[in-house]
Write an enzyme that holds these catalytic residues in place. Structure first.
Site, PDB file in Angstrom:
ATOM      1  N   TYR A 135     -18.192 -33.532  21.201  1.00  0.00           N
ATOM      2  CA  TYR A 135     -17.021 -33.031  21.485  1.00  0.00           C
ATOM      3  C   TYR A 135     -17.350 -31.502  21.173  1.00  0.00           C
ATOM      4  O   TYR A 135     -17.107 -30.965  20.171  1.00  0.00           O
ATOM      5  CB  TYR A 135     -15.792 -33.567  20.625  1.00  0.00           C
ATOM      6  CG  TYR A 135     -14.345 -32.769  21.010  1.00  0.00           C
ATOM      7  CD1 TYR A 135     -14.181 -32.355  22.112  1.00  0.00           C
ATOM      8  CD2 TYR A 135     -13.455 -33.073  20.131  1.00  0.00           C
ATOM      9  CE1 TYR A 135     -12.761 -31.863  22.552  1.00  0.00           C
ATOM     10  CE2 TYR A 135     -12.204 -32.868  20.526  1.00  0.00           C
ATOM     11  CZ  TYR A 135     -12.010 -32.180  21.631  1.00  0.00           C
ATOM     12  OH  TYR A 135     -10.683 -31.563  21.888  1.00  0.00           O
ATOM     13  N   LYS A 163     -18.309 -34.220  26.071  1.00  0.00           N
ATOM     14  CA  LYS A 163     -17.200 -33.630  26.393  1.00  0.00           C
ATOM     15  C   LYS A 163     -17.234 -32.133  26.380  1.00  0.00           C
ATOM     16  O   LYS A 163     -17.004 -31.455  25.248  1.00  0.00           O
ATOM     17  CB  LYS A 163     -15.950 -34.277  25.633  1.00  0.00           C
ATOM     18  CG  LYS A 163     -14.536 -33.820  26.041  1.00  0.00           C
ATOM     19  CD  LYS A 163     -13.598 -34.550  25.110  1.00  0.00           C
ATOM     20  CE  LYS A 163     -12.211 -33.933  25.587  1.00  0.00           C
ATOM     21  NZ  LYS A 163     -11.848 -32.808  25.209  1.00  0.00           N
TER      22      LYS A 163
END
Length: 302
Positions: A135, A163
């Site tokens: 992330y 992500k």
């Protein structure tokens, strides 16, 4: 097909002032996403206020999500924490409960080096045996994953996806090509930053990690399916129609905005955790006006 693909919807986590989850409201949000048939659900991300919840409440949220989905839809759970041992325990919880993957950010108080982040991620992946999604969220962590670090991590067993943030839609294609060139073929590359993600999917990204989809999944799904089908004009048309929403997200933040959207659409009444303040009444009227402009009927949502 890569491990994660399509639309990953990130709902809010309704809670009271003491950080206790409103289980009925949260289950309703998850059930709507499952009914919409999103490709995956991301619980306890930034929109899900993971850093504001205790370990017990995180377990409760994930268990509710898994119960509502019944194994029909992959569930990705945020497992970020300041300490590596805490992140390991959160990832172990997620693994034990049945999450598909853990979403791990480089949360810190003291600035981290690349070697420290590499060690953090490899330790969590190794000791939890949970598949890990990188992330990269510099807006909150103030740490930026370099191409070299992503390349190193993508080759670690158990780290399966990323992500990415988006800043300029014109740069996405080049960024995607570069990242694909250094990652394994089955490594899933996705993007967040809703206002740029239609373009990311058009460019060939695997996944759109979406805040809006956590509240309004249908329109986001139509964009993703158009992009996947190669109907670029339709994907861009649908995305352009959401420009008022994207403007709200940029002005007030997507987190604060979706709490108001959830209320206006009759999904739940909740406020973000303190010290984050809810939007002012004037700002809420702007959100309501935006929904009216989009001709989005709350009655159809309920």
């Amino acid at each position: 097909m890569t491990f994660l693909s399509g639309l990953s919807a990130f709902p809010i986590t309704p809670m009271d002032r003491d950080g206790k989850i409103d289980t009925a409201a949260f289950s309703k949000l998850i059930a709507r996403l499952a009914a919409a048939k999103v490709d995956s659900i991301g619980v306890l991300g930034s929109t899900g206020a993971y850093m504001y919840l205790s370990r017990e409440e995180r377990r409760r949220a994930l268990a509710l999500a898994l119960e509502e989905t019944g194994g029909r839809i992959p569930v990705v759970a945020g497992v970020g924490a300041l300490r590596t041992d805490d992140a390991v325990r959160l990832a172990q919880d997620a693994k034990a409960l049945g999450a598909t993957a853990g979403l791990l950010s480089a949360v810190s108080y003291a600035p981290l080096t690349e070697d420290e982040v590499f060690q953090h991620f490899t330790t969590v992946a190794r000791e939890s045996n949970l598949s890990i999604v990188i992330y990269d969220n510099p807006g909150t962590t103030h740490f930026r994953f370099t191409p070299a670090l992503v390349s190193r991590l993508a080759k670690v067993s158990g780290i399966v996806a990323i992500k990415n943030p988006t800043e300029n839609s014109d740069e996405i294609r080049g960024h995607l090509v570069e990242q694909r060139g250094t990652a394994p073929n089955n490594f899933s590359i996705g993007y967040s930053g809703d206002w740029n993600c239609a373009e990311a999917m058009i460019c060939g990204a695997d996944t759109w990690y979406s805040v809006l989809a956590g509240i309004m999944p249908d329109v986001c799904l139509r964009i993703v399916r158009a992009a996947q089908a190669g109907d670029i004009a339709e994907a861009r048309r649908l995305d352009a129609a959401l420009t008022p929403i994207w403007s709200l997200f940029k002005q007030f933040s997507s987190l604060r905005s979706v709490y108001v959207l959830a209320d206006l659409l009759g999904l739940c009444q909740a406020e973000p955790p303190l010290p984050i303040l809810p939007l002012s009444e004037a700002a809420k009227r702007k959100v309501a006006d935006c929904l009216s402009l989009l001709r989005y009927d709350p009655a159809e949502v309920r």
